[in-house]
Enzyme design. Structure first.
Site, PDB file in Angstrom:
ATOM      1  CE  LYS A 242     -43.676 -27.185 -41.239  1.00  0.00           C
ATOM      2  NZ  LYS A 242     -43.814 -25.729 -41.527  1.00  0.00           N
TER       3      LYS A 242
ATOM      4  CG  ASP B 153     -42.360 -19.759 -48.767  1.00  0.00           C
ATOM      5  OD1 ASP B 153     -42.399 -19.571 -49.999  1.00  0.00           O
ATOM      6  OD2 ASP B 153     -42.459 -20.889 -48.255  1.00  0.00           O
TER       7      ASP B 153
END
Length: 481
Positions: A46, A144
């Protein structure tokens, strides 16, 4: 920063195809480049986006996720492998989680995709709630949560992704230090997050409630607001009841969804374990006005909530682990054959003391029956009749308890191995405390079956209280009189 080319080698990793490009990061498949064996699972890299047009939250989110992935453990999070130098090229290498995100079960507007079945909603919601509970047990909150950040493995287990906006009690909250506005995805953010309160595990429960609403109706309960004023409306507004949009939904499911979406955190489920419990045992859900509702609150009620929200001062939440310990799921194993009154009385006394010290705890009364005691030909010993009799026995046993401040449910398990059944139940339902007799399963066969409490005590995934039977006059007056 431009996208990495396939075949690029970096710090011993060979970069593969880009499999996802989001607003904050690109994700690539990677392998070890030096011939070293992979760690036993596929990996991804990532890489945060850090161009001139990207916000500072991308870099801060990278630092937060880097820190948390190194300390979080368990099947609910991807396994951490390595991280790159922030000054040269920041990246995170972690486990690639096989499966599909929750977005798979939510139809796009205008599509012909059918809505998820009630069974799928309960299954997916319970798996996500269990993953959240595992996270909260480590004093962390996701903050989130949305369908794209929940991966469902082929075995049905949920894995939480993207911890860039998360919070951990034992580390500085970089996002709170850097930003003064609400941090999170607008459609799923909880009311208390809007005013800057981070670290309350019930914020994740609210977000899961939004996702359950999406699964049940195909719509967002509060739309997708783009302004602060639009966000603040959920501090007092009701979503349209799911059964008003989809009448065939059961009342218990609406009860669960709307309880998750309560504007006041204290009115939601006290922990994700309690939510998972209701989703796993729908027949035990207590239906209130929430489940019956077919329209939202009226103007006067909204006005009252608006006034209260306008003057409300939100307080920081207790540590997630402390909140979980204050509202545990307590399981009591109640034997149903060859058991003395003293044993049943002493168990009741012990449970009463445990509940009295934990307002808001849930009590699960459990007994185990052998499949050999169930007949397919004798109606009096059919599975339905046996379960009915044992559930009634459990209700009579619990009747003298003061459970006004608690939710109580009754469960009959089938297994030839009593200890195995109790341990499986405790693990699957995130039980925090087991109460059982020190030797309660068969007085005449005690020397053979006394291993049941010993085995449970040795292998229990939680605390356990073993109760030695005593005569009522040694303990005080029996509550049954």
């Amino acid at each position: 920063m431009k996208r990495l080319d396939t075949g690029t080698e970096m710090d011993g990793f060979r970069v593969g195809d880009c499999i996802h490009s989001g607003g904050m990061a690109d994700i690539y498949r990677v392998h070890y480049a030096n011939g070293a064996p992979d760690p036993g699972f596929p990996m991804v890299m990532k890489v945060p986006k850090m161009t001139a047009g990207d916000g500072a939250e991308n870099l801060i989110g990278f630092e937060v996720e880097h820190r948390l992935l190194q300390v979080l453990t368990g099947p609910m999070v991807p396994r951490f492998v390595a991280a790159g130098d922030l000054a040269r090229l920041p990246y995170l290498v972690m486990e690639y989680v096989e499966g599909q995100t929750l977005e798979r079960w939510i139809p796009e507007l205008g599509s012909d995709q059918p809505l998820a079945s009630v069974e799928d909603i309960a299954r997916l919601g319970a798996a996500t709630a269990r993953a959240l509970h595992g996270l909260h047990q480590q004093d962390a909150c996701h903050l989130d949560l949305k369908p794209a950040n929940v991966m469902i493995r082929p075995n049905g287990q949920a894995v939480l992704l993207d911890f860039g906006l998360s919070w951990h009690a034992h580390y500085p909250d970089l996002l709170a230090e850097e930003f003064r506005k609400a941090v999170g995805s607008p459609a799923w953010i909880a009311p208390e997050q809007i005013v800057g309160v981070r670290g309350d595990p019930r914020s994740d429960i609210f977000a899961l409630g939004v996702m359950l609403y999406q699964l049940a109706t195909g719509r967002l309960p509060f739309g997708a607001p783009r302004t602060q004023g639009g966000l603040r409306q959920r501090m007092w507004a009701d979503p349209r009841p799911p059964r008003a949009l989809r009448p065939e939904l059961p009342k218990w499911l609406q009860e669960v969804i709307l309880r998750c979406l309560e504007p006041e955190a204290d009115q939601r489920y006290p922990s994700a374990a309690h939510l998972a419990f209701d989703l796993s045992h729908p027949q035990q859900v207590q239906i209130t006005e929430l489940g019956e509702r077919l329209r939202g609150a009226g103007f006067l009620e909204h006005a009252r909530r608006w006034l209260r929200a306008a003057g409300k001062h939100y307080q920081p939440s207790p540590l997630p682990t402390r909140r979980i310990s204050e509202v545990p799921i307590v399981m009591v194993a109640v034997p149903h054959t060859d058991v003395s009154d003293e044993t049943l009385f002493t168990l009741r006394q012990a449970v009463g003391r445990s509940l009295g010290a934990r307002p808001g705890a849930r009590l699960a009364c459990v007994t185990v029956v052998s499949p050999g005691d169930i007949s397919t030909t004798d109606s009096e010993h059919s599975e339905v009749r046996v379960h009915q009799r044992l559930q009634e026995m459990l209700r009579r046993w619990a009747q003298p308890l003061d459970v006004a401040a608690h939710q109580v449910s009754f469960h009959v398990l089938e297994d030839v191995d009593v200890a195995r059944a109790l341990l499986r139940y405790a693990e699957h339902n995130q039980v925090s405390l087991i109460v059982m007799g020190a030797a309660t399963h068969g007085l005449q066969l005690q020397r053979f079956l006394a291993t049941v409490p010993i085995r449970v005590a040795m292998d229990a995934p939680c605390s356990i209280i073993l109760v030695k039977a005593q005569r009522p006059y040694l303990l005080g007056t029996d509550p049954e009189g």
